[in-house]
Write a protein that holds these residues in place. Sequence first.
Motif, PDB file in Angstrom:
ATOM      1  N   ASP A  30       0.853  -1.187   0.000  1.00 43.65           N
ATOM      2  CA  ASP A  30       0.000   0.000   0.000  1.00 43.65           C
ATOM      3  C   ASP A  30       0.886   1.233   0.000  1.00 43.65           C
ATOM      4  OD1 ASP A  30      -3.248   0.407   0.772  1.00 43.65           O
ATOM      5  OD2 ASP A  30      -1.977   2.165   1.065  1.00 43.65           O
ATOM      6  N   GLN A  31       0.413   2.292  -0.651  1.00 42.82           N
ATOM      7  CA  GLN A  31       1.188   3.532  -0.696  1.00 42.82           C
ATOM      8  C   GLN A  31       1.174   4.265   0.636  1.00 42.82           C
ATOM      9  OE1 GLN A  31       0.890   5.980  -4.437  1.00 42.82           O
ATOM     10  NE2 GLN A  31      -0.839   4.631  -4.867  1.00 42.82           N
ATOM     11  N   ASN A  32       0.144   4.027   1.425  1.00 46.44           N
ATOM     12  CA  ASN A  32      -0.010   4.709   2.711  1.00 46.44           C
ATOM     13  C   ASN A  32       0.342   3.763   3.857  1.00 46.44           C
ATOM     14  OD1 ASN A  32      -0.740   6.209   4.921  1.00 46.44           O
ATOM     15  ND2 ASN A  32      -2.941   6.193   4.485  1.00 46.44           N
ATOM     16  N   GLU A  49       5.535  -0.630   1.701  1.00 47.20           N
ATOM     17  CA  GLU A  49       5.022   0.661   1.261  1.00 47.20           C
ATOM     18  C   GLU A  49       5.454   0.904  -0.175  1.00 47.20           C
ATOM     19  OE1 GLU A  49       5.498   5.447   2.310  1.00 47.20           O
ATOM     20  OE2 GLU A  49       6.379   3.906   3.631  1.00 47.20           O
ATOM     21  N   GLY A  50       4.512   1.271  -1.024  1.00 45.10           N
ATOM     22  CA  GLY A  50       4.858   1.552  -2.408  1.00 45.10           C
ATOM     23  C   GLY A  50       3.708   1.311  -3.360  1.00 45.10           C
ATOM     24  N   ILE A  51       4.022   1.394  -4.655  1.00 47.69           N
ATOM     25  CA  ILE A  51       3.036   1.217  -5.718  1.00 47.69           C
ATOM     26  C   ILE A  51       3.068  -0.234  -6.196  1.00 47.69           C
ATOM     27  CG2 ILE A  51       2.335   1.983  -8.021  1.00 47.69           C
ATOM     28  CD1 ILE A  51       3.761   4.636  -7.408  1.00 47.69           C
ATOM     29  N   ASP A  54       5.260  -1.396  -9.194  1.00 40.01           N
ATOM     30  CA  ASP A  54       6.705  -1.188  -9.103  1.00 40.01           C
ATOM     31  C   ASP A  54       7.366  -2.534  -8.821  1.00 40.01           C
ATOM     32  OD1 ASP A  54       9.297  -0.775  -7.708  1.00 40.01           O
ATOM     33  OD2 ASP A  54       8.816   1.349  -7.942  1.00 40.01           O
ATOM     34  N   VAL A  57       8.983  -3.056  -5.397  1.00 43.35           N
ATOM     35  CA  VAL A  57       7.964  -3.193  -4.363  1.00 43.35           C
ATOM     36  C   VAL A  57       7.350  -4.590  -4.405  1.00 43.35           C
ATOM     37  CG1 VAL A  57       5.697  -2.372  -3.606  1.00 43.35           C
ATOM     38  CG2 VAL A  57       7.453  -0.731  -4.281  1.00 43.35           C
ATOM     39  N   SER A  73      -6.802  -2.216  -4.730  1.00 42.53           N
ATOM     40  CA  SER A  73      -6.664  -0.816  -4.342  1.00 42.53           C
ATOM     41  C   SER A  73      -7.913  -0.056  -4.785  1.00 42.53           C
ATOM     42  CB  SER A  73      -5.411  -0.208  -4.978  1.00 42.53           C
ATOM     43  OG  SER A  73      -5.626   0.075  -6.342  1.00 42.53           O
ATOM     44  N   SER A  78      -4.745   1.314 -11.593  1.00 39.89           N
ATOM     45  CA  SER A  78      -3.637   0.748 -10.823  1.00 39.89           C
ATOM     46  C   SER A  78      -3.811  -0.754 -10.650  1.00 39.89           C
ATOM     47  CB  SER A  78      -3.547   1.425  -9.453  1.00 39.89           C
ATOM     48  OG  SER A  78      -3.214   2.789  -9.578  1.00 39.89           O
TER      49      SER A  78
END
Length: 220
Positions: A30-32, A49-51, A54, A57, A73, A78
């Motif tokens: 998760d990005q958050n 943490e990340g996209i 990627d 990630v 998500s 995405s």
Amino acid sequence: MHIVIMGCGRVGAMLATGLEKRGHSVGVIDQNPEAFRRLGNEFKGLTVEGIGFDREVLEAAGIRRADAFAAVSSGDNSNILSARVVRENYHVDNVVARIYDQGRAEVFERLGIPTVATVKWTVTQMLRRLLPSGSQPVWSDPTGDARLMQVHVHNGWVGRRISELSAAADAPIPFVLRVGRGIVPDRDTIYQDGDLIYVACYTERVDELETLFAAAPGRN
């Protein structure tokens, strides 16, 4: 099994904790970083943490050893991009993406990525796609002797008539779930990638039928 989940909202967190309780290892992206609080203090899996599309990630979350990937998500683009990266670059066959726009779901199904679009049954359907073997019956009679099972079907059956699947199983297939909609197959209905089939059978035959459809035709 090791399963990677992109998205730690309510659905992602419920999937992750549910899978871990079933004895599977889980990696969550998760990005958050605050989103990981939804997993609770008892969660033992990976949190990254990340996209989700990627590669660094994904690899930190264990995608190279993953048996399945779920993109849940809040963004359709995405989810689809991540699912395609995982399918095409890491060759994970068991991939599913959550899509909010029902109208776009069929388009993405044609790309070979099964989608779940209806919020009400998202978690249940995700679990059934990720853990097809030994799935719980959709319905069973009071004695437990007969049941209606949602059965995972190997991609090798794609293009075959549902009537051929029924004949191979020696059991009726009363309906198929396709892009979130139920259809009653006729003799010419073709099994498509992403279809979920429902087989009516005696309980004692569940293992036999799951084994049959877990392999390509002629490999049993």
